[in-house]
Design a protein around this motif. Sequence first.
Motif, PDB file in Angstrom:
ATOM      1  N   GLN A  38      38.896  92.545 -22.313  1.00 34.72           N
ATOM      2  CA  GLN A  38      39.882  93.441 -22.921  1.00 34.72           C
ATOM      3  C   GLN A  38      40.035  93.163 -24.408  1.00 34.72           C
ATOM      4  O   GLN A  38      40.207  94.091 -25.208  1.00 34.72           O
ATOM      5  CB  GLN A  38      41.222  93.303 -22.199  1.00 34.72           C
ATOM      6  N   HIS A  39      39.974  91.906 -24.798  1.00 35.71           N
ATOM      7  CA  HIS A  39      40.073  91.544 -26.212  1.00 35.71           C
ATOM      8  C   HIS A  39      38.918  92.155 -27.009  1.00 35.71           C
ATOM      9  O   HIS A  39      39.102  92.580 -28.158  1.00 35.71           O
ATOM     10  CB  HIS A  39      40.077  90.027 -26.363  1.00 35.71           C
ATOM     11  N   ARG A  40      37.737  92.216 -26.385  1.00 35.34           N
ATOM     12  CA  ARG A  40      36.566  92.787 -27.059  1.00 35.34           C
ATOM     13  C   ARG A  40      36.454  94.290 -26.846  1.00 35.34           C
ATOM     14  O   ARG A  40      35.495  94.915 -27.313  1.00 35.34           O
ATOM     15  CB  ARG A  40      35.301  92.093 -26.554  1.00 35.34           C
ATOM     16  N   ASN A  41      37.405  94.879 -26.131  1.00 30.76           N
ATOM     17  CA  ASN A  41      37.429  96.321 -25.867  1.00 30.76           C
ATOM     18  C   ASN A  41      36.113  96.783 -25.231  1.00 30.76           C
ATOM     19  O   ASN A  41      35.511  97.781 -25.635  1.00 30.76           O
ATOM     20  CB  ASN A  41      37.690  97.106 -27.155  1.00 30.76           C
ATOM     21  N   VAL A  42      35.707  96.049 -24.200  1.00 31.77           N
ATOM     22  CA  VAL A  42      34.441  96.343 -23.537  1.00 31.77           C
ATOM     23  C   VAL A  42      34.482  97.660 -22.770  1.00 31.77           C
ATOM     24  O   VAL A  42      33.482  98.389 -22.714  1.00 31.77           O
ATOM     25  CB  VAL A  42      34.073  95.179 -22.585  1.00 31.77           C
ATOM     26  N   ALA A  43      35.626  97.986 -22.168  1.00 26.34           N
ATOM     27  CA  ALA A  43      35.705  99.163 -21.297  1.00 26.34           C
ATOM     28  C   ALA A  43      37.082  99.809 -21.359  1.00 26.34           C
ATOM     29  O   ALA A  43      38.038  99.222 -21.867  1.00 26.34           O
ATOM     30  CB  ALA A  43      35.369  98.759 -19.860  1.00 26.34           C
ATOM     31  N   ARG A  44      37.143 101.020 -20.796  1.00 27.63           N
ATOM     32  CA  ARG A  44      38.430 101.718 -20.710  1.00 27.63           C
ATOM     33  C   ARG A  44      39.166 101.389 -19.416  1.00 27.63           C
ATOM     34  O   ARG A  44      40.368 101.636 -19.302  1.00 27.63           O
ATOM     35  CB  ARG A  44      38.198 103.230 -20.830  1.00 27.63           C
ATOM     36  N   ALA A  45      38.441 100.863 -18.432  1.00 32.15           N
ATOM     37  CA  ALA A  45      39.048 100.451 -17.160  1.00 32.15           C
ATOM     38  C   ALA A  45      38.291  99.244 -16.635  1.00 32.15           C
ATOM     39  O   ALA A  45      37.105  99.046 -16.945  1.00 32.15           O
ATOM     40  CB  ALA A  45      39.010 101.590 -16.145  1.00 32.15           C
ATOM     41  N   TYR A  46      39.004  98.438 -15.824  1.00 30.70           N
ATOM     42  CA  TYR A  46      38.420  97.188 -15.332  1.00 30.70           C
ATOM     43  C   TYR A  46      38.741  97.016 -13.848  1.00 30.70           C
ATOM     44  O   TYR A  46      39.829  97.377 -13.379  1.00 30.70           O
ATOM     45  CB  TYR A  46      38.985  95.984 -16.097  1.00 30.70           C
ATOM     46  N   THR A  47      37.778  96.442 -13.133  1.00 27.34           N
ATOM     47  CA  THR A  47      37.999  96.056 -11.746  1.00 27.34           C
ATOM     48  C   THR A  47      37.228  94.769 -11.492  1.00 27.34           C
ATOM     49  O   THR A  47      36.489  94.295 -12.353  1.00 27.34           O
ATOM     50  CB  THR A  47      37.558  97.165 -10.763  1.00 27.34           C
ATOM     51  N   ASP A  48      37.419  94.185 -10.321  1.00 24.52           N
ATOM     52  CA  ASP A  48      36.684  92.978  -9.945  1.00 24.52           C
ATOM     53  C   ASP A  48      36.242  93.099  -8.498  1.00 24.52           C
ATOM     54  O   ASP A  48      36.564  94.092  -7.827  1.00 24.52           O
ATOM     55  CB  ASP A  48      37.552  91.732 -10.156  1.00 24.52           C
TER      56      ASP A  48
END
Length: 361
Positions: free
Chosen positions: A75-85
């Motif tokens: 999130q700090h690097r703004n990798v994606a607009r949404a995240y899951t695991d």
Amino acid sequence: MRTAVVIGAGLIGTSIALSLSAKGVTVYLADREPMAVLTAAALGAGQAGEPPGPVDLAILSVPPGEIAPTLKDAQHRNVARAYTDVASVKSQAFEAIEDAGCDTRTYLGGHPMAGGERSGPLAARADLFEGRVWALVPTASTSDDTWHTVRTLVELCGAVPLVMDPHGHDRAVALVSHTPHLVASLMAARLEHAAENEVSMAGQGVRDVTRIAAGDPDLWLDILSANAGTVADILSELAHDLDEAISALRGLTDEDGTRRGKDAQALTGLLTRGCAGHGRIPHKRDALQGSYVTVSVLIGDQPGELARLFTDVGAAGVNIEDVFIDHAPGQVTGLVEMLVTAEAAERLTRTLRMPSTIMAR
């Protein structure tokens, strides 16, 4: 979904990447082990390296204890607009995510109920999640956009979504996954120093019971540590039953027979409860439980025998719900057990025109 990044190119991460790539999604791969990324990329799972800009979804395929720091960094690097695991434990991860100050609006926890005893990208399959349950565990603030994106992931992988809360999820996986793995390992450990003639008698029963014990010990240590309390609770319940079984078995050896009736009844009760529990395990989601029978066929150990058998089954218009193969070492025959509906069993037996044993399941 047009773009995604998979962080962690192991069995699950690479399988997700393969599935998404097959559906036309541009997938980027990341892992702290460069060879894992190169292997996954060579398999067609995606391309190595960072995406040029924010992707639609980042899938964190890392152990439970690494979810929070990995999410915070991404999130700090703004990798994606949404995240899951895809971690198999949620309560501890959710607490760590909140403590780390992650943006919980763009995060939705996930856990596909699929895997295998083999690990690493070379064990990955694009169809690994077909028809399998995929638990979705949202935070209190998960946004609608994040919901939509993660649901799309599940649909593209062919899985069946099941919404759960963190504690309910962890209790469920402790019961159906984590504790069974530990019990399988404990049973398999009995074989480590067994005599060679004892091990040579192993059949399908002990293979079924111990199959998952071949999993990576380090990975399973991470999983069990993250869900230790719940697994310990279930093991305590199991230990109570084991004590009862031990006592009953000791009673059956009582020479004067004063305890045999009572202990036989106790042991029968445990076995009956086991049958009842086994009957609740779903074999196929759209079929009625208890409607299957097993058609057992003895086949020769020659090339093409299985293919001919399955061709005959198809010619009979019968769908195989599940199949088991038991091939004893050194033997020239194998036993194929096909699980079919009760309505199809008689027709299949007639079509095969060979000795078959039908056993109700």
